[in-house]
Design an enzyme around this catalytic site. Sequence first.
Site, mmCIF file in Angstrom:
data_model
loop_
_atom_site.group_PDB
_atom_site.id
_atom_site.type_symbol
_atom_site.label_atom_id
_atom_site.label_comp_id
_atom_site.label_asym_id
_atom_site.label_seq_id
_atom_site.Cartn_x
_atom_site.Cartn_y
_atom_site.Cartn_z
ATOM 1 N N TRP A 192 0.819 -1.149 0.356
ATOM 2 C CA TRP A 192 0.046 -0.132 -0.064
ATOM 3 C C TRP A 192 0.719 1.617 0.116
ATOM 4 C CZ3 TRP A 192 -0.706 -3.379 3.966
ATOM 5 C CH2 TRP A 192 0.053 -3.779 5.064
ATOM 6 N N ARG A 193 1.357 1.223 0.003
ATOM 7 C CA ARG A 193 3.323 2.597 -0.361
ATOM 8 C C ARG A 193 3.856 2.686 -1.659
ATOM 9 N NH1 ARG A 193 6.923 1.266 5.081
ATOM 10 N NH2 ARG A 193 5.075 1.704 7.140
ATOM 11 N N GLU B 284 -5.833 0.580 5.612
ATOM 12 C CA GLU B 284 -5.954 1.340 6.691
ATOM 13 C C GLU B 284 -7.014 1.116 7.556
ATOM 14 O OE1 GLU B 284 -4.214 4.049 8.098
ATOM 15 O OE2 GLU B 284 -2.559 4.008 5.980
ATOM 16 N N GLN C 126 -6.178 -1.583 14.675
ATOM 17 C CA GLN C 126 -5.526 -2.501 15.563
ATOM 18 C C GLN C 126 -5.343 -3.835 15.146
ATOM 19 O OE1 GLN C 126 -9.863 -1.933 16.740
ATOM 20 N NE2 GLN C 126 -9.445 -1.173 18.904
ATOM 21 N N LEU D 79 -9.968 -11.284 11.837
ATOM 22 C CA LEU D 79 -9.317 -10.233 12.053
ATOM 23 C C LEU D 79 -9.917 -9.439 12.885
ATOM 24 C CD1 LEU D 79 -8.756 -8.116 8.410
ATOM 25 C CD2 LEU D 79 -7.106 -8.680 10.581
ATOM 26 N N TYR E 34 -13.186 -7.361 15.203
ATOM 27 C CA TYR E 34 -13.676 -6.071 15.181
ATOM 28 C C TYR E 34 -14.145 -6.149 14.093
ATOM 29 C CZ TYR E 34 -10.639 -5.217 18.852
ATOM 30 O OH TYR E 34 -9.737 -5.021 20.001
ATOM 31 N N TYR F 74 -8.684 9.515 12.049
ATOM 32 C CA TYR F 74 -6.584 9.204 11.471
ATOM 33 C C TYR F 74 -7.337 8.903 9.941
ATOM 34 C CZ TYR F 74 -3.271 4.911 10.277
ATOM 35 O OH TYR F 74 -2.303 4.943 9.715
ATOM 36 N N ASP G 116 -1.993 8.287 15.479
ATOM 37 C CA ASP G 116 -2.210 6.655 15.193
ATOM 38 C C ASP G 116 -1.396 6.223 16.692
ATOM 39 O OD1 ASP G 116 0.124 6.108 14.517
ATOM 40 O OD2 ASP G 116 -0.315 4.138 13.433
ATOM 41 N N CYS H 214 16.920 2.853 21.627
ATOM 42 C CA CYS H 214 16.757 4.529 21.679
ATOM 43 C C CYS H 214 18.338 4.938 21.834
ATOM 44 C CB CYS H 214 17.238 4.845 23.307
ATOM 45 S SG CYS H 214 15.566 4.873 23.653
ATOM 46 N N CYS I 173 19.278 5.815 18.000
ATOM 47 C CA CYS I 173 17.330 6.835 17.367
ATOM 48 C C CYS I 173 18.103 7.781 17.277
ATOM 49 C CB CYS I 173 17.106 7.195 18.685
ATOM 50 S SG CYS I 173 15.377 8.012 17.810
ATOM 51 N N CYS J 250 15.452 14.281 22.406
ATOM 52 C CA CYS J 250 13.910 13.514 22.809
ATOM 53 C C CYS J 250 14.212 13.965 24.895
ATOM 54 C CB CYS J 250 14.855 11.690 22.266
ATOM 55 S SG CYS J 250 13.272 10.777 23.359
#
Length: 362
Positions: free
Chosen positions: A26-27, A39, A44, A82, A84, A122, A140, A201, A204, A210
Amino acid sequence: MEETTHSYFGQTLITWYGRHKRALPWRDTENPYFIWLSEVILQQTRVAQGLPYYQRFVETYPTVQDLAAAPQDEVLRLWQGLGYYSRARNMHHTAQLVVAQYGGIFPDNYAELIKLKGVGSYTAAAIASFAFKEQVAVLDGNVFRVLARVFGITDDIAAPASRKVFQKLADTLVPADEPDTFNQAIMEFGAIQCIPVMPDCMFCPLQQTCFAFNHGMVQELPVKSKAKAARPRFFHYVVFELNNSFYLRKRLEGDIWQGLYDFYLYESDNKILPEAQLLLELQSGVPVQQGQLQPYVKAYKHILSHQKITAHFYRIKLQEPLKNEVLKETRLALYNVEEIESLPKPVLISSYLKDAKILVSL
């Protein structure tokens, strides 16, 4: 929150994204229908779990017109596993709305997209920025976490009022020339770098500025109040069998699994139900005698966000069909094995059907 604008924040994330992003189908598209599908599926749902569902939906329904024209039972069957399921029902309804009111063309801006059923802030922001390059921020769980840690926001992300705080900040960070790449980048950063537990971290790119890292608050941010404990429910399913066919019914609105199919259900306050009590429940028109119940040894557990279900199954081989008045009262109908295969079912029901060797493949 410290008064730090982090002017390089967006570019740092975009640079990181170019090096570390995962290859996801989807990108590679600006098709709003495909973006919308991804999306909805990923709400979830982890990417690894959602990816094969996305591929199946794109193959089965390559256009929004195809999805709109599909029977809802078919859509729910493809969605099975899936969870929901309101997402699938809303998705189907929205597809029909886009075809009927928008001529099969998705609105090209956030303000119109958010009017669609099942499309929240979103999802509307994701479609608007990914497909139409609108300068609007997505928000999100991953974005909440990144913003809370980097900018030191201590507002409870579970509180509805906090969304305005995060949205206001996020909208100031989206670059006008690359809103799509920035939104993908900040979500990906939260998904694989700034993860909930033990984020990386040390490597990062935002470490020096941060707030959470510099104040020893990485595990404390974001702040999120605990959800209520899941309510226990005890289901006792009666599986009526007649000549290798089985009675099932379609679940109605007002409870979980709306539109999916299960067996005759007696819900009790008790995990274990004595056979005599279940027989008493079945006496109204169902020809069942003592000793005919065949309880399945395994108890099935299914945990939802707000409910914890324990289910037992009792199989009964009937010598004659259930009477019409019983079918009318219970909404049961007789299905053969091939028909049951094509019905949308809760995972719990599918697991029993496979374990009981009623269905071989699901």
